[in-house]
Motif scaffolding. Structure first.
Motif: not given
Ligand SMILES: Cc1ncc(COP(=O)(O)O)c(C=O)c1O
Length: 373
Positions: A95-97, A163-165, A167-169, A195-199, A224-226, A235-237, A312-314
């Protein structure tokens, strides 16, 4: 003498790493941002078979293998009833890239990017790297992002809002009504909603919605991401989904910066997405039980903590000196200010840690709370 680029000088190494470095070797680590589960066996097998047959020896298409992109498109249909053309997907190195591509392709120097504060550390850094101007906005008391706050922050210079949901943190999940609002804002103000939907699959009582379901223009791009769903952070995907004209621009960045995502990882991801989803359900159930444990433990310790509905954060509100006290007693947590100035007075706890360790950590945090009060 060579000089460094200003946009890079504006970025510092994440505050999270500093906490890890300060911790004892045998400390209980509640600072981790990755699931403590193995990658599902069928995903690993997908990569092993591709490697052994030689299918992963060569570059894939820049966007990723057609089969993986079909699997990603099918996932959006299965999960949200969204019809995505597999040509409108780029498989990325996590998701980072994907976040990097989206910002590089849409932000001109000096343009503003609005994002949640506290929020994921990459938003501020990647905005700088794209030569943009970060515009952090504070959260509601329940730690969700208020669409009205985003709309108020929009100016002539705004290129995008993030938007991140879930959300981290914070573990907060945006409501369907909020997501509809984010889509409307992107449409009406003609700004990009990233929209960052990695979770997206790690939700408990709530339901995940994407602004992509509601937008009338092509102003929503989804990442999003695996990584989290299938416990595949190593795995970085990941991937990015958007309209064809946006994908073609992001592909220019990806083609020259990355060429293609790692081929073995692409085969693993295809197997993860098309195979049984039971391991995901089991992992999410475990996270929910731990969420309840953490919530009860923190509340019993007298801390105020908005109920996290996903990830998985509080993120409890903590008294001054609490993070240091907890760290000294052997538990690693991340101070809220690592995620933006509005994170001050909070701490992020990850419960991607074994249940017994969590129980021990909660006892230590209880004692530490008494000590600093
Ligand atoms: C909100 C959020 N977006 C993106 C990422 C990046 O995920 P990835 O490991 O797939 O690059 C993270 C990783 O912690 C994250 O918490």
């Amino acid at each position: 003498m060579t000089e460094f680029a200003t946009r890079v000088e504006q970025v510092s190494i994440s505050g999270i790493r500093e906490v890890f470095e300060a911790a004892d070797e045998d400390a209980i680590n509640l600072g981790l941002g990755q699931p403590d589960f193995p990658t599902p066996a069928h995903a690993r097998r997908g990569a092993i078979e591709a490697i052994e047959s030689g299918r992963s020896d060569a570059y894939t298409s820049n966007k990723g293998t057609p089969q993986l992109r079909e699997a990603i498109a099918a996932k959006y249909d299965r999960d949200y009833g969204l019809e995505i053309d597999s040509e409108d997907v780029i498989a990325t190195a996590g998701g980072s890239e994907a976040l990097h591509l989206a910002l590089e392709a849409h932000v001109d120097p000096g343009e503003e990017v609005i994002f949640p504060d506290p929020g994921f550390v990459s938003y501020d850094a990647l905005t700088h790297i794209a030569s943009g101007t970060p515009k952090p906005v504070g959260l509601r008391d329940d730690l969700t992002l208020d669409p009205a706050a985003v709309e108020d922050a929009i100016t002539e210079e705004t290129a995008a809002f993030i938007v991140n949901s879930p959300a981290n943190p914070t573990g907060a999940v945006q409501s369907k009504a909020d997501m509809q609002e984010f889509a409307r804002i992107a449409d009406e103000h003609d700004v990009l909603c990233l929209s960052d939907e990695v979770y997206e699959h790690i939700v408990f009582d709530a339901e995940h919605h994407s602004p992509l379901e509601f937008a009338e223009t092509d102003n929503v791009v989804v990442v999003s991401a695996c990584s989290k769903t299938y416990s595949m952070t190593g795995w970085r995907l990941g991937w990015v989904v958007g309209s064809n004209r946006r994908i073609e621009r992001m592909l220019r960045v990806h083609q020259y910066g990355q060429a293609c995502a790692s081929a073995p990882a692409q085969y693993a991801a295809e197997a993860a997405l098309t195979g049984p989803q039971e391991p995901v359900r089991e992992m999410v159930e475990t996270f929910e039980q731990r969420r309840d444990l953490v919530l009860d433990g923190l509340t019993d310790a007298g801390l105020e903590v908005p109920t996290p509905e996903g990830a998985f954060y509080a993120m409890p509100k903590v008294p001054e000196g609490w993070c240091d006290e907890v760290l000294e007693r052997g538990v690693v947590v991340v101070p809220g200010e690592a995620f933006g100035s509005n994170g001050e007075g909070y701490a992020r706890l990850s419960y991607a840690t074994g249940t017994e360790e969590l129980k021990e950590a909660l006892e230590i945090m209880d004692a530490a709370t008494t000590a600093v009060r």
